[in-house]
Motif scaffolding. Sequence first.
Motif, PDB file in Angstrom:
ATOM      1  N   ASP A   9       0.827  -1.204   0.000  1.00 22.74           N
ATOM      2  CA  ASP A   9       0.000   0.000   0.000  1.00 22.74           C
ATOM      3  C   ASP A   9       0.863   1.256   0.000  1.00 22.74           C
ATOM      4  O   ASP A   9       0.599   2.209  -0.743  1.00 22.74           O
ATOM      5  CB  ASP A   9      -0.924  -0.013   1.224  1.00 22.74           C
ATOM      6  CG  ASP A   9      -1.778   1.237   1.319  1.00 22.74           C
ATOM      7  OD1 ASP A   9      -2.539   1.525   0.365  1.00 22.74           O
ATOM      8  OD2 ASP A   9      -1.681   1.947   2.338  1.00 22.74           O
ATOM      9  N   LEU A  10       1.919   1.244   0.781  1.00 24.47           N
ATOM     10  CA  LEU A  10       2.829   2.392   0.833  1.00 24.47           C
ATOM     11  C   LEU A  10       3.569   2.570  -0.489  1.00 24.47           C
ATOM     12  O   LEU A  10       3.796   3.696  -0.932  1.00 24.47           O
ATOM     13  CB  LEU A  10       3.830   2.214   1.980  1.00 24.47           C
ATOM     14  CG  LEU A  10       3.271   2.466   3.384  1.00 24.47           C
ATOM     15  CD1 LEU A  10       4.218   1.926   4.450  1.00 24.47           C
ATOM     16  CD2 LEU A  10       3.021   3.948   3.607  1.00 24.47           C
ATOM     17  N   ALA A  11       3.946   1.469  -1.121  1.00 24.59           N
ATOM     18  CA  ALA A  11       4.649   1.561  -2.405  1.00 24.59           C
ATOM     19  C   ALA A  11       3.800   2.275  -3.443  1.00 24.59           C
ATOM     20  O   ALA A  11       4.325   3.022  -4.283  1.00 24.59           O
ATOM     21  CB  ALA A  11       5.019   0.162  -2.897  1.00 24.59           C
ATOM     22  N   GLY A  12       2.490   2.099  -3.371  1.00 26.87           N
ATOM     23  CA  GLY A  12       1.600   2.752  -4.315  1.00 26.87           C
ATOM     24  C   GLY A  12       1.355   4.218  -4.019  1.00 26.87           C
ATOM     25  O   GLY A  12       0.694   4.911  -4.813  1.00 26.87           O
ATOM     26  N   LYS A  13       1.872   4.701  -2.894  1.00 31.13           N
ATOM     27  CA  LYS A  13       1.662   6.087  -2.498  1.00 31.13           C
ATOM     28  C   LYS A  13       2.925   6.931  -2.597  1.00 31.13           C
ATOM     29  O   LYS A  13       3.028   7.984  -1.962  1.00 31.13           O
ATOM     30  CB  LYS A  13       1.113   6.144  -1.058  1.00 31.13           C
ATOM     31  CG  LYS A  13      -0.322   5.638  -0.925  1.00 31.13           C
ATOM     32  CD  LYS A  13      -0.817   5.824   0.494  1.00 31.13           C
ATOM     33  CE  LYS A  13      -2.335   5.632   0.590  1.00 31.13           C
ATOM     34  NZ  LYS A  13      -2.758   4.289   0.182  1.00 31.13           N
ATOM     35  N   GLN A  14       3.889   6.498  -3.398  1.00 28.26           N
ATOM     36  CA  GLN A  14       5.173   7.196  -3.424  1.00 28.26           C
ATOM     37  C   GLN A  14       5.035   8.660  -3.817  1.00 28.26           C
ATOM     38  O   GLN A  14       5.634   9.533  -3.176  1.00 28.26           O
ATOM     39  CB  GLN A  14       6.156   6.499  -4.370  1.00 28.26           C
ATOM     40  CG  GLN A  14       7.524   7.164  -4.405  1.00 28.26           C
ATOM     41  CD  GLN A  14       8.592   6.234  -4.929  1.00 28.26           C
ATOM     42  OE1 GLN A  14       9.080   5.365  -4.213  1.00 28.26           O
ATOM     43  NE2 GLN A  14       8.946   6.398  -6.191  1.00 28.26           N
ATOM     44  N   ARG A  15       4.281   8.965  -4.832  1.00 27.88           N
ATOM     45  CA  ARG A  15       4.109  10.365  -5.233  1.00 27.88           C
ATOM     46  C   ARG A  15       3.456  11.181  -4.129  1.00 27.88           C
ATOM     47  O   ARG A  15       3.840  12.324  -3.870  1.00 27.88           O
ATOM     48  CB  ARG A  15       3.273  10.442  -6.514  1.00 27.88           C
ATOM     49  CG  ARG A  15       3.995   9.954  -7.759  1.00 27.88           C
ATOM     50  CD  ARG A  15       3.153  10.197  -8.995  1.00 27.88           C
ATOM     51  NE  ARG A  15       3.827   9.757 -10.204  1.00 27.88           N
ATOM     52  CZ  ARG A  15       3.315   9.850 -11.420  1.00 27.88           C
ATOM     53  NH1 ARG A  15       2.107  10.381 -11.587  1.00 27.88           N
ATOM     54  NH2 ARG A  15       3.989   9.421 -12.468  1.00 27.88           N
ATOM     55  N   GLU A  16       2.466  10.594  -3.484  1.00 21.51           N
ATOM     56  CA  GLU A  16       1.780  11.281  -2.386  1.00 21.51           C
ATOM     57  C   GLU A  16       2.731  11.526  -1.221  1.00 21.51           C
ATOM     58  O   GLU A  16       2.711  12.590  -0.593  1.00 21.51           O
ATOM     59  CB  GLU A  16       0.588  10.430  -1.933  1.00 21.51           C
ATOM     60  CG  GLU A  16      -0.239  11.030  -0.811  1.00 21.51           C
ATOM     61  CD  GLU A  16      -1.353  10.108  -0.375  1.00 21.51           C
ATOM     62  OE1 GLU A  16      -1.662  10.087   0.839  1.00 21.51           O
ATOM     63  OE2 GLU A  16      -1.915   9.402  -1.236  1.00 21.51           O
ATOM     64  N   ILE A  17       3.579  10.553  -0.921  1.00 16.75           N
ATOM     65  CA  ILE A  17       4.551  10.690   0.169  1.00 16.75           C
ATOM     66  C   ILE A  17       5.522  11.827  -0.129  1.00 16.75           C
ATOM     67  O   ILE A  17       5.808  12.658   0.747  1.00 16.75           O
ATOM     68  CB  ILE A  17       5.301   9.355   0.379  1.00 16.75           C
ATOM     69  CG1 ILE A  17       4.354   8.311   0.980  1.00 16.75           C
ATOM     70  CG2 ILE A  17       6.529   9.547   1.269  1.00 16.75           C
ATOM     71  CD1 ILE A  17       4.927   6.901   1.001  1.00 16.75           C
ATOM     72  N   ILE A  18       6.012  11.888  -1.356  1.00 16.86           N
ATOM     73  CA  ILE A  18       6.945  12.957  -1.721  1.00 16.86           C
ATOM     74  C   ILE A  18       6.253  14.312  -1.665  1.00 16.86           C
ATOM     75  O   ILE A  18       6.836  15.302  -1.193  1.00 16.86           O
ATOM     76  CB  ILE A  18       7.533  12.691  -3.122  1.00 16.86           C
ATOM     77  CG1 ILE A  18       8.445  11.456  -3.082  1.00 16.86           C
ATOM     78  CG2 ILE A  18       8.319  13.912  -3.614  1.00 16.86           C
ATOM     79  CD1 ILE A  18       8.959  11.018  -4.434  1.00 16.86           C
ATOM     80  N   ARG A  19       5.012  14.382  -2.111  1.00 21.10           N
ATOM     81  CA  ARG A  19       4.276  15.646  -2.057  1.00 21.10           C
ATOM     82  C   ARG A  19       4.081  16.105  -0.609  1.00 21.10           C
ATOM     83  O   ARG A  19       4.234  17.292  -0.289  1.00 21.10           O
ATOM     84  CB  ARG A  19       2.931  15.503  -2.757  1.00 21.10           C
ATOM     85  CG  ARG A  19       2.136  16.809  -2.809  1.00 21.10           C
ATOM     86  CD  ARG A  19       0.931  16.711  -3.726  1.00 21.10           C
ATOM     87  NE  ARG A  19      -0.037  15.717  -3.255  1.00 21.10           N
ATOM     88  CZ  ARG A  19      -0.276  14.555  -3.855  1.00 21.10           C
ATOM     89  NH1 ARG A  19       0.397  14.217  -4.950  1.00 21.10           N
ATOM     90  NH2 ARG A  19      -1.167  13.717  -3.369  1.00 21.10           N
ATOM     91  N   THR A  20       3.773  15.164   0.275  1.00 23.31           N
ATOM     92  CA  THR A  20       3.626  15.508   1.690  1.00 23.31           C
ATOM     93  C   THR A  20       4.942  16.031   2.260  1.00 23.31           C
ATOM     94  O   THR A  20       4.966  17.027   2.993  1.00 23.31           O
ATOM     95  CB  THR A  20       3.152  14.276   2.484  1.00 23.31           C
ATOM     96  OG1 THR A  20       1.850  13.911   2.042  1.00 23.31           O
ATOM     97  CG2 THR A  20       3.128  14.565   3.982  1.00 23.31           C
TER      98      THR A  20
END
Length: 382
Positions: A9-20
Motif C-alpha cells: 500500500d505504501l509503495a503505491g503512495k510514493q508520489r503522495e509521500i513525496i508531495r507531503t
Amino acid sequence: MSVQAVCDDLAGKQREIIRTYEELHQLAEPSWQEEKTSGYLAARLRQAGLAVRTYSGHFGLTVDIAGEEEGIVGLRADMDALVQEVNGQVQPNHSCGHDGHSTMVLYAALAIASAGIRPKKTIRFLFQPAEEKVGGALQMMKDGALDGVNVLFGVHLRPIMELENGTAAPAILHGASASVHGTIFGLQAHASRPERGKNVIETAALLVQVLQNVRLKEGCPFSVKMTQFTAGGETSNVIPDRATFKLDVRAQTNEGMDELLEKLKHLFYHVGSLTESRIEWSLPGGVPAATFNDDAAKIMRDAISRVLGAENVASPCISPGGEDFHFYTKQKPEMAGTMLGLGCGLYPGLHHPEMKFDKTALTAGAQILATAVLLAAGEEEG
C-alpha cells in the motif's frame, strides 16, 4: 491485511509521500514553534479517523492504534527545523531531515490505520517538538507520552558517506554531546602596562592549547573545541578583564563524557591558577550517547531485510553527532529502543543549508518503520 500488504500500500503512495514531504519542507519552524507543522500532521491523522492527543505548552502530539493486549510499541518523529543562514538570510531550514522523519512516521501510521489491523500490542506514534534545542524528548516524557511504552523506534536520514542509497542500518550509535559555557575574569589595565593587568585573552589562548592535550582512557573517541569567544570593548589599548566562551564537547560513550567533563573541571581550575584568573563555567545542555539494544535492533534488522533485502542491511552507524532520542532510553533503561539509519544519497551533509537526498527513499523508510512496529506489536504475515 498482512505486513506485506501494508508495504504494498505504501509503495503505491510514493508520489503522495513525496508531495507531503515537500509541503512539510515549506513549513519549516524553529524548536517550540512547530504550530503549522503539528497542525498539518494532526489534520492528516484525524482525516484517517485517528484520535490525536495534544499537549499544553508545546506542539507535540501522539496517536494510538489500540492493541488487544498490554504493552505499547512507540514510533517517534521529530518536527522542528534548524535555524541557520541560507543565501545570506537567517531562517528556519529543514537541513536535518526532520520533515522527512515526520513524513515517514505519518505514512506508517496512515497505512496501518487504513489496513484495519488490530495489533496485539498498542502502537503509539509520537511527533516530538524541539529536538534541535534538546528539550523535546524530556518534555514528552514529562507529559506522559512514553508511559507504558516497552519498545521505541526512531529514524534519521544518514549522509552518503555513512550509508549508501538503498541501504539501511538497524541502529545509530550517536555519541554524547554537551555545551559548556564559561566566563574568564581577569584584571583590566592600560595596554602600555600589561604587567598590571591579567589579560583574559591570553588565558583563553592558553586554555585552547591545553584542550588539545586532553586524552581519555581506553581511547574513547571524543572532541572538545572552543566554538565561541568574546572579549574586550571597542578600544585596542585596554587589557580586557572579562571574556566569555563556549565549548562544544563530545564523547562516543556516556562514560567518556563523564570523564571528559571531570577533566575539564580540573583544567579550568589549573589554567585559572596559572594565569591568576578565575574561570567559571556551566553546563546548560547536552544529550546522552546511544545505548545499543540488541532486541530492538534485531526487529529493525528484520524489517530492513524484508523491505530492502538482507544484502542491504548495513552495520549500525557510528556517529559523533548527538540526538535527544537517547534521552528516552536513558531515562527508561528497561525500554528497548533503536533508531533506523536510512541511506538516501544525502549530500553534502546534515545541517548543510543546501542538503539534498533521494526523496523516493522516504517510501522505503515508511515501509521499514511500519514493518518494525507491526513486528514488535506481534503482527505477523497472514
